[in-house]
Enzyme design. Structure first.
Site, mmCIF file in Angstrom:
data_model
loop_
_atom_site.group_PDB
_atom_site.id
_atom_site.type_symbol
_atom_site.label_atom_id
_atom_site.label_comp_id
_atom_site.label_asym_id
_atom_site.label_seq_id
_atom_site.Cartn_x
_atom_site.Cartn_y
_atom_site.Cartn_z
ATOM 1 N N VAL A 1 28.896 50.277 89.186
ATOM 2 C CA VAL A 1 28.702 49.189 88.233
ATOM 3 C C VAL A 1 28.515 47.918 89.056
ATOM 4 C CG1 VAL A 1 29.731 47.850 86.354
ATOM 5 C CG2 VAL A 1 30.121 50.323 86.478
ATOM 6 N N ARG B 1 35.222 45.354 85.585
ATOM 7 C CA ARG B 1 36.415 44.990 84.817
ATOM 8 C C ARG B 1 36.114 44.754 83.337
ATOM 9 N NH1 ARG B 1 40.252 45.516 88.301
ATOM 10 N NH2 ARG B 1 40.138 44.635 90.372
ATOM 11 N N GLY C 1 35.251 47.598 81.566
ATOM 12 C CA GLY C 1 35.424 48.943 81.034
ATOM 13 C C GLY C 1 34.216 49.843 81.208
ATOM 14 N N GLY D 1 32.822 51.188 84.074
ATOM 15 C CA GLY D 1 33.082 52.309 84.972
ATOM 16 C C GLY D 1 33.937 53.371 84.315
ATOM 17 N N ASN E 1 38.737 52.453 99.074
ATOM 18 C CA ASN E 1 38.376 51.879 97.775
ATOM 19 C C ASN E 1 39.587 51.926 96.830
ATOM 20 O OD1 ASN E 1 37.137 50.960 95.458
ATOM 21 N ND2 ASN E 1 35.310 52.229 95.721
ATOM 22 N N ASN F 1 40.700 49.938 94.520
ATOM 23 C CA ASN F 1 40.488 49.647 93.096
ATOM 24 C C ASN F 1 40.022 50.891 92.345
ATOM 25 O OD1 ASN F 1 41.238 46.964 93.349
ATOM 26 N ND2 ASN F 1 39.145 46.259 93.671
ATOM 27 N N TYR G 1 41.078 55.666 88.832
ATOM 28 C CA TYR G 1 41.023 57.110 88.629
ATOM 29 C C TYR G 1 42.415 57.673 88.344
ATOM 30 C CZ TYR G 1 36.400 56.629 90.829
ATOM 31 O OH TYR G 1 35.114 56.264 91.153
#
Length: 158
Positions: free
Chosen positions: A90, A96, A98, A100, A127, A129, A134
């Protein structure tokens, strides 16, 4: 999904935008030097006579701002197909929101609808974030598995 973005299967006309996003992803991962993707090379793999991958895109204001590219794999232990998410990206300006999470859930729902035994993907260990997102969504980051890869000249010599 929120009213601000729309997810849909990619169409042939989206290929140039998807390639642009792939290049952005490669830059984010500091792997731009590995990108060989062009619209002409990607198109047959998504929309040719024998497609080997599928793609969902996220749109905002009519522009493609994210994508999830995935393909079918197979688990011999489960004796069922699975879906493998090759890339999820994204654009930074749209993170942020939503998107992804929505793309990931959409591919996961496809896996469930298709009777898949697994839905898997890889994430770079730096990564944080993405890993946090996840895990918050219920994914397990497998600590004992490493990806092995043979490519380029090494693969040609096999």
């Amino acid at each position: 999904m929120t009213a601000s973005h729309h997810l849909r299967p990619a169409a042939p006309a989206d290929v140039p935008a998807i390639v642009g996003l792939i290049r952005e992803l490669a830059e984010f991962e500091q792997l731009s030097h590995l990108v060989e993707t062009t619209p002409e090379r990607l198109h047959p793999h998504l929309f040719g006579e024998r497609p080997v991958a599928e793609c969902l895109v996220a749109e905002m204001g009519g522009a493609v701002v994210g994508f999830a590219l995935f393909f079918t794999n197979f688990s011999t232990f489960r004796c069922r197909p699975g879906l493998y998410l090759e890339d999820l990206y994204v654009q930074p300006a749209h993170r942020r929101a939503g998107i992804g999470r929505a793309l990931l859930k959409a591919v996961g729902r496809l896996a469930a609808q298709r009777g898949c035994g697994r839905f898997e993907w890889s994430v770079l260990d730096w990564n944080a974030n993405a890993i946090a997102m996840y895990q918050a969504m219920g994914a397990t980051v497998l600590p004992d598995w490493r990806i092995c890869r043979v490519s380029g000249e090494d693969l040609a010599s096999w």
